[in-house]
Design an enzyme around this catalytic site. Sequence first.
Site, short mmCIF file in Angstrom:
data_model
loop_
_atom_site.label_atom_id
_atom_site.label_comp_id
_atom_site.label_asym_id
_atom_site.label_seq_id
_atom_site.Cartn_x
_atom_site.Cartn_y
_atom_site.Cartn_z
N LYS A 135 0.83 -1.21 0.00
CA LYS A 135 0.00 0.00 0.00
C LYS A 135 0.87 1.25 0.00
O LYS A 135 0.60 2.21 0.73
CB LYS A 135 -0.93 0.00 1.23
N LYS A 218 -4.09 -13.51 -5.88
CA LYS A 218 -5.31 -13.35 -5.10
C LYS A 218 -6.41 -12.73 -5.93
O LYS A 218 -6.15 -11.85 -6.74
CB LYS A 218 -5.04 -12.42 -3.91
N LYS A 221 -10.60 -7.04 -5.34
CA LYS A 221 -11.44 -6.03 -5.98
C LYS A 221 -10.60 -5.04 -6.78
O LYS A 221 -10.92 -4.69 -7.91
CB LYS A 221 -12.25 -5.29 -4.92
#
Length: 350
Positions: A135, A218, A221
């Site tokens: 992030k 993975k 979204k």
Amino acid sequence: MPFFLSKNNFLERLITIMSETIVLTGDRPTGPLHIGHYFGSLINRRELAKQHRTFIMLADVQALTDNWDNPQKVRDNVYEVLADNLALGLDLDNVTLYIQSQIPQIAELTVFFSNLVTINRLKRNPTVKAEIEQKSEKFGEDGVSLTYGFLGYPVSQAADILSLQSNLIPVGEDQLPMIEQTREIATKFNRIYGEVFELPKELLSTGSRIIGLDGNAKMSKSLNNCIYLRDSAEETIKKLIKAKTDSIEGISYNPEFRPEVSNLVKLYALCSEQSIEAVLPELESMRTGDFKMKLAESMNDYFAEFRAKRAEIFADKAYLQEVLEKGKREALERAEQTMQKVRQAMKIDY
Ligand code: TRP
């Protein structure tokens, strides 16, 4: 030494016999749940909930630790994730679904626990460490903009678990460091203030690991590589047609060399409720496009009932609210019982 002569072993057995199993799981409401969640953990969750008292927490406070600037997204997804869980057909006499922020005792316990954790220990948590790196758009290169809240979310997660005195936590591999840290915090608390907490155990997931339709490790979204549980049959077909494959002829299962195709084969086996070995012969000579259509059909059959139920539940806002009210009452009661013990042990029960 026979077990009955060993004091520790005896105590351990006694505790195991006396304490009821309380399962707690949490979902971060950052997006609707997808088929990766379904095959990875939701099916197991449904089975576990048939056997044990179960709490399912919608972790909105934790979701805000990296979505503080997008509260509407978190709020919307609380209802999405709630409907995804309810469509599993859980027995609500035995299962409590509740929103983390509705239980202020969790925030209170987080504050007390924060004294028992060093900053260095938090920085060593491998899951948090990896997330900070991923992030970087939020926390900067090398984590220069890292927040106190994000670094500290394992402390808050310990409070999630211990506030309800839950003792069995079903998790995927990435959550093991959180359970480990929860046990450390509980141990330290018990040593300093007196025995209040039973040490929770993890239940490592035996679910199937599904990777993204683009081959990414993975379904997520943000990568736009998921099939959501709320997706329609048409959306499922469209997404599967676009799913990444390779240029090798025929269909085979070899996750190392053909990760994308193998993932689709695994999904076909799961949706047709057969083993991979059993489905391979009928797929081997198929063309990729035909196989994708066969998979889409099988997946749409498999999820038809679930989807219908989910749509009905999601549309019934009064029912969703009712479930949350009940969940809040039940979780509040249990968390307040815990906090009375905690405040007493910490000598702040004025
Ligand atoms: N960290 C978990 C995840 O990202 C969600 C979570 C929050 C959780 N609180 C929890 C899981 C308590 C288990 C127990 O999936």
